[in-house]
Scaffold this motif. Structure first.
Motif, PDB file in Angstrom:
ATOM      1  N   THR A 599       0.836  -1.208   0.000  1.00 56.29           N
ATOM      2  CA  THR A 599       0.000   0.000   0.000  1.00 56.29           C
ATOM      3  C   THR A 599       0.865   1.250   0.000  1.00 56.29           C
ATOM      4  N   ILE A 600       1.880   1.265   0.845  1.00 55.32           N
ATOM      5  CA  ILE A 600       2.769   2.437   0.928  1.00 55.32           C
ATOM      6  C   ILE A 600       3.502   2.640  -0.394  1.00 55.32           C
ATOM      7  N   ALA A 601       3.974   1.540  -0.976  1.00 59.01           N
ATOM      8  CA  ALA A 601       4.690   1.654  -2.253  1.00 59.01           C
ATOM      9  C   ALA A 601       3.776   2.201  -3.337  1.00 59.01           C
ATOM     10  N   ARG A 602       2.542   1.777  -3.370  1.00 59.48           N
ATOM     11  CA  ARG A 602       1.597   2.255  -4.378  1.00 59.48           C
ATOM     12  C   ARG A 602       1.262   3.733  -4.160  1.00 59.48           C
ATOM     13  N   MET A 603       1.117   4.109  -2.886  1.00 55.59           N
ATOM     14  CA  MET A 603       0.834   5.521  -2.583  1.00 55.59           C
ATOM     15  C   MET A 603       1.998   6.410  -3.009  1.00 55.59           C
ATOM     16  N   HIS A 604       3.211   5.949  -2.811  1.00 50.91           N
ATOM     17  CA  HIS A 604       4.377   6.754  -3.227  1.00 50.91           C
ATOM     18  C   HIS A 604       4.425   6.897  -4.746  1.00 50.91           C
ATOM     19  N   GLN A 605       4.032   5.832  -5.460  1.00 57.93           N
ATOM     20  CA  GLN A 605       4.001   5.938  -6.917  1.00 57.93           C
ATOM     21  C   GLN A 605       2.999   7.004  -7.361  1.00 57.93           C
ATOM     22  N   LEU A 606       1.836   7.047  -6.695  1.00 58.55           N
ATOM     23  CA  LEU A 606       0.829   8.048  -7.047  1.00 58.55           C
ATOM     24  C   LEU A 606       1.254   9.441  -6.574  1.00 58.55           C
ATOM     25  N   LYS A 607       1.937   9.490  -5.425  1.00 63.25           N
ATOM     26  CA  LYS A 607       2.435  10.792  -4.954  1.00 63.25           C
ATOM     27  C   LYS A 607       3.436  11.383  -5.936  1.00 63.25           C
ATOM     28  N   ALA A 608       4.172  10.493  -6.566  1.00 64.74           N
ATOM     29  CA  ALA A 608       5.150  10.973  -7.544  1.00 64.74           C
ATOM     30  C   ALA A 608       4.476  11.643  -8.727  1.00 64.74           C
ATOM     31  N   LEU A 609       3.201  11.292  -8.968  1.00 62.16           N
ATOM     32  CA  LEU A 609       2.456  11.938 -10.047  1.00 62.16           C
ATOM     33  C   LEU A 609       1.927  13.304  -9.630  1.00 62.16           C
ATOM     34  N   GLY A 610       1.930  13.589  -8.316  1.00 58.55           N
ATOM     35  CA  GLY A 610       1.403  14.852  -7.818  1.00 58.55           C
ATOM     36  C   GLY A 610       0.086  14.707  -7.083  1.00 58.55           C
ATOM     37  N   ILE A 611      -0.409  13.506  -6.954  1.00 60.55           N
ATOM     38  CA  ILE A 611      -1.690  13.258  -6.295  1.00 60.55           C
ATOM     39  C   ILE A 611      -1.500  13.313  -4.782  1.00 60.55           C
ATOM     40  N   SER A 612      -2.494  13.850  -4.078  1.00 57.33           N
ATOM     41  CA  SER A 612      -2.471  13.899  -2.618  1.00 57.33           C
ATOM     42  C   SER A 612      -3.428  12.849  -2.052  1.00 57.33           C
ATOM     43  N   PHE A 613      -3.252  12.544  -0.758  1.00 53.97           N
ATOM     44  CA  PHE A 613      -4.042  11.502  -0.103  1.00 53.97           C
ATOM     45  C   PHE A 613      -4.652  12.024   1.186  1.00 53.97           C
ATOM     46  N   ALA A 614      -5.877  11.549   1.432  1.00 53.15           N
ATOM     47  CA  ALA A 614      -6.560  11.859   2.689  1.00 53.15           C
ATOM     48  C   ALA A 614      -7.047  10.550   3.295  1.00 53.15           C
ATOM     49  N   MET A 615      -6.964  10.458   4.639  1.00 49.69           N
ATOM     50  CA  MET A 615      -7.481   9.293   5.346  1.00 49.69           C
ATOM     51  C   MET A 615      -8.916   9.589   5.748  1.00 49.69           C
ATOM     52  N   ASP A 616      -9.860   8.905   5.100  1.00 53.16           N
ATOM     53  CA  ASP A 616     -11.287   9.155   5.320  1.00 53.16           C
ATOM     54  C   ASP A 616     -11.770   8.395   6.560  1.00 53.16           C
ATOM     55  N   ASP A 617     -12.807   8.954   7.205  1.00 54.12           N
ATOM     56  CA  ASP A 617     -13.444   8.308   8.365  1.00 54.12           C
ATOM     57  C   ASP A 617     -12.426   7.976   9.444  1.00 54.12           C
ATOM     58  N   PHE A 618     -11.496   8.877   9.668  1.00 52.82           N
ATOM     59  CA  PHE A 618     -10.436   8.608  10.638  1.00 52.82           C
ATOM     60  C   PHE A 618     -11.040   8.476  12.043  1.00 52.82           C
ATOM     61  N   GLY A 619     -10.549   7.449  12.772  1.00 50.16           N
ATOM     62  CA  GLY A 619     -10.996   7.234  14.146  1.00 50.16           C
ATOM     63  C   GLY A 619     -12.063   6.181  14.288  1.00 50.16           C
ATOM     64  N   THR A 620     -12.634   5.707  13.163  1.00 50.05           N
ATOM     65  CA  THR A 620     -13.711   4.709  13.257  1.00 50.05           C
ATOM     66  C   THR A 620     -13.207   3.288  13.030  1.00 50.05           C
ATOM     67  N   GLY A 621     -11.981   3.155  12.547  1.00 49.69           N
ATOM     68  CA  GLY A 621     -11.449   1.822  12.256  1.00 49.69           C
ATOM     69  C   GLY A 621     -10.454   1.358  13.289  1.00 49.69           C
ATOM     70  N   TYR A 622      -9.461   0.581  12.813  1.00 48.68           N
ATOM     71  CA  TYR A 622      -8.492  -0.046  13.707  1.00 48.68           C
ATOM     72  C   TYR A 622      -7.059   0.318  13.321  1.00 48.68           C
ATOM     73  N   SER A 623      -6.878   1.496  12.745  1.00 53.67           N
ATOM     74  CA  SER A 623      -5.554   1.864  12.278  1.00 53.67           C
ATOM     75  C   SER A 623      -4.588   2.016  13.444  1.00 53.67           C
ATOM     76  N   SER A 624      -3.394   1.582  13.192  1.00 49.22           N
ATOM     77  CA  SER A 624      -2.342   1.719  14.188  1.00 49.22           C
ATOM     78  C   SER A 624      -1.560   2.995  13.905  1.00 49.22           C
ATOM     79  N   LEU A 625      -1.131   3.652  14.980  1.00 54.72           N
ATOM     80  CA  LEU A 625      -0.305   4.851  14.808  1.00 54.72           C
ATOM     81  C   LEU A 625       1.012   4.503  14.125  1.00 54.72           C
ATOM     82  N   GLN A 626       1.457   3.258  14.311  1.00 53.26           N
ATOM     83  CA  GLN A 626       2.678   2.830  13.643  1.00 53.26           C
ATOM     84  C   GLN A 626       2.506   2.882  12.127  1.00 53.26           C
ATOM     85  N   TYR A 627       1.312   2.432  11.636  1.00 56.17           N
ATOM     86  CA  TYR A 627       1.017   2.522  10.213  1.00 56.17           C
ATOM     87  C   TYR A 627       0.831   3.977   9.784  1.00 56.17           C
TER      88      TYR A 627
END
Length: 718
Positions: A599-627
């Protein structure tokens, strides 16, 4: 000799053991009996001849004595010539010689000798004494002596004594002959009796030997027959064939060939049954959990339906669908998932619920057939519910894998059955539908099937068909909701999909998006949204009043995990000519969970194109701060569930403040959705939230209306 002929000789052996010796014994007994009979006949014939001869001798001797007496008297009275006397004397002497020979012959007979040893000698002496006086009388008569009468008197006396002796001897011989006849008959009878008893004894021995041989042969044949029956009966366990093994080692001939053939056939049959068991196991049992599979559970369910109809009781089909099991496979690998499924099946089997049969019918789907429930429908439902509570409690215990604990839950659907209206396919369909509704309501839920479930399922099926057609017919449209900064100025928008159904009108995304996720249609739908969003960016870029707007597009986890997703985004940008800097992709936390590195590698490939990313619905899932710190994010989005009751719930206030502080600490822009009142905006602004989105600023509108709304003066904070 053919094997069948050899085997026939085995069957005939006991018979031959009796018949052949019996024939030999019979012939031998007949020979001995014949010899004995002949001996008896010879003895009787000899004794009879002796008696006859004795009687003839006495008669002839009497005639001879009478002739001598008459001759001597005539010689005394008539004075014959010397020549006549000599002739008469010679005749008498010849008669006496003949009588003497007969006396010697009689004296040598076995009958007289058997009577007494002295009888023969006494008989001879008596005859000789008589002859001596006859000779003397005859000589005196020849010489014309006067003492002829004296000699004749002595001869007469000796004759009388000899006759008396011969009569007594004859009587004794008769009695002795009778005794000898009886003794011979008794001896013959004893011999025949001995032969008979000996024959009977020998026959008994032969019969015993034949019976023993028959028993042994029959025992071996029974062993062989039992072995054949054991091999021919498929539901019985194949025995060890120890007796057959001994027969093959200790015997020869046809029995050895049969035993060897049976041992060979046993190996073949054992291999065949083992292969049959493997085929049956593969056909009717799950290879991972060893539980009955779909096919066997269907057969068992049909049997349960028939049994419940006969006993007038209810049964239940319990359908268990493990919640979010894909998360385990994605995060820990399929090996971990398989191990957890095995442990899960062991836990369920260990419950040992009476009248319950457990099976696995899918990857993370299990069913349990419960029989013997009460005849009252309500009581049957209550008892089934108590059983499912046991299942949920057992499943809810932690699972250990590696160094971590995992927790699983199951959405359960229940279909009760007890009448002829239900069939196997319908019951599985009903229970599965109830489990799906339970999962949609909440994880670890429980639902009973009712007719409304089927109606809802049919509506869902029809909706899926229409959804596939909607992609072909281009029935989807995009609406846009403005995103503003802290001063209320439009900085971008979020593209939201709507479905304009020909008959039902606009259908909410909450209705068709989960269905699209489930069926995989979210990928082509997401592709259309991305292309439509890029086309809208191009339209905004041609207007100076909107060329600064950033457009956010939601990307589903399934769409993002497609191997060609980066190429798809690059192609959409290139084909439309849109600026990558104006495109923002919103990801949910479920998108990140799984293969984080990919996932991180794919996001970096898209970031290289100039695309930005947002984490939707933050706080409702099980995301780790490490991730979170590793992801190349630009923005986190506070879920509207924390904003809606912001002023009534202190916990929501604390969460919002924490998210904003976290974003600032990580250098991330923070945007809040669900801003519907001025109080929401003011509170968020006071805590330095960067951007806002909600009905207070703009509802989802078409692109034209959204632009018009964004060009109006922004609301003011008072």
């Amino acid at each position: 000799m053919k094997p069948t002929q050899s085997l026939l000789m085995v069957f005939l052996l006991p018979v031959l053991m009796i018949i052949v010796p019996a024939l030999i014994l019979g012939a031998f007994a007949l020979t001995i009996a014949r010899e004995k009979a002949l001996d008896s006949y010879r003895i009787q014939s000899a004794d009879l001849a002796t008696l006859v001869e004795m009687a003839n001798f006495e008669r002839r001797l009497g005639n001879l004595h009478e002739s001598l007496t008459q001759a001597l008297n005539e010689s005394k009275n008539n004075h014959p010539s010397k020549l006549d006397r000599y002739s008469e004397y010679s005749y008498i002497d010849l008669q006496l010689d003949e009588m003497g020979e007969r006396i010697e012959h009689l004296a040598g007979s076995g009958l007289i000798d058997d009577l007494h040893a002295d009888n023969a000698e006494t008989l001879l002496l008596s005859f000789q004494e008589y002859r001596r006086f006859i000779d003397m009388a005859n000589e005196a008569a020849t010489l014309n002596q006067n003492n002829v009468g004296d000699f004749m008197q002595e001869a007469e006396a000796n004759f009388n004594r000899f006759i008396i002796f011969t009569q007594r001897t004859f009587e004794a011989l008769t009695e002795r002959a009778n005794e000898r006849h009886q003794q011979t008959f008794q001896a013959l009878s004893r011999s025949i009796g001995t032969l008979v008893w000996f024959g009977l004894g020998l026959v008994c021995v032969l019969i015993g030997g034949a019976a023993f041989a028959s028993w042994r042969i029959n025992r071996r044949l029974m062993i062989i027959g039992d072995a054949i029956l054991d091999l021919s009966t498929s539901h019985q366990t194949i025995p060890d064939f120890d007796d057959i093994q001994r027969i093959s080692q200790r015997h020869s001939g046809p029995l050895k060939h049969i035993a060897t053939a049976l041992l060979s056939f046993r190996k073949t049959e054992q291999k065949r049954r083992e292969a049959e068991r493997k085929v049956h196991r593969l056909a009717y049992y799950d290879t991972l959990t060893q539980l009955p599979n779909w096919r066997l559970m269907k057969e068992h369910l049909q049997l349960s339906i028939d049994t419940n109809q006969q006993t007038d009781t209810f049964g239940a089909l319990v359908y268990l669908d493990i919640d979010n099991f894909k998360r385990i496979n994605d995060s820990c690998g399929h090996r971990a998932g398989d191990c957890l499924l095995q442990e899960l099946s062991e836990r369920l089997s260990a419950l040992n619920i009476d009248g319950a049969t457990l099976g696995r019918v899918g990857g993370d789907e299990f069913v349990m057939i419960v029989e013997g429930l009460p005849a009252d429908l309500l009581k049957a439902a209550e008892k089934t519910e108590r059983l499912t509570e046991q299942l949920q409690h057992s499943l809810g215990q932690p699972y250990q894998w590696g160094q971590k604990e995992h927790y699983l839950s199951a959405s359960i659907g229940i279909a009760l059955f007890g009448d002829s209206e239900h069939n196997v396919d319908n019951l599985f369909q009903y229970a599965s539908a109830a489990a799906n509704l339970a999962k949609q309501s909440a994880p670890n839920g429980l639902r009973f099937y009712d007719p409304a479930v089927q109606a809802e399922l049919e509506a869902k099926t029809e909706l899926e068909r229409d959804l596939r057609l909607a992609i072909e017919r281009q029935e989807f449209v995009l609406v846009y909701q403005t995103q503003v900064d802290s001063k209320g100025r439009a900085i971008g928008a979020e593209a939201l999909i709507r479905w304009q159904h020909p008959q039902q009108g606009f259908i909410s995304p909450g209705t068709f998006i989960p269905l699209a996720e489930e069926t995989g249609l979210i990928v082509p739908i997401g592709q259309w949204v991305l292309e439509a969003a890029c086309a809208q960016l191009v339209a905004w870029a041609n207007d100076t009043s909107t060329d600064h707007l950033v457009l956010a597009v939601n990307v589903s986890a399934k769409q993002f995990q497609q191997p060609d997703f980066v190429d798809t985004v690059r192609g959409a940008l290139a084909n439309s000519g849109a600026s990558a800097q104006r495109l923002k992709l919103e990801l949910t936390e479920s998108t990140v969970i799984g293969s984080v590195d990919d996932t991180i590698a794919r996001m970096h490939q898209l970031k290289a194109l100039g695309i930005s990313f947002a984490m939707d619905d933050f706080g409702t899932g099980y995301s780790s701060l490490q991730y979170l710190k590793r992801l190349p994010l630009d923005q986190i989005k506070i879920d509207q569930s924390f904003v809606r009751d912001l002023h009534q719930n202190p916990d929501d206030m604390a969460i919002v403040q924490t998210i904003i502080a976290m974003g600032r600490a990580l250098g991330l822009n923070v945007i809040a959705e669900g801003v519907e009142t001025l109080e929401h905006w003011r509170y968020l602004n006071d805590h330095q939230c960067h951007a806002y989105q909600g009905y207070y600023f703009c509802k989802p509108l078409s692109a034209v209306e959204m632009v018009k709304r964004s060009l109006t003066p922004p609301p003011m904070l008072t």
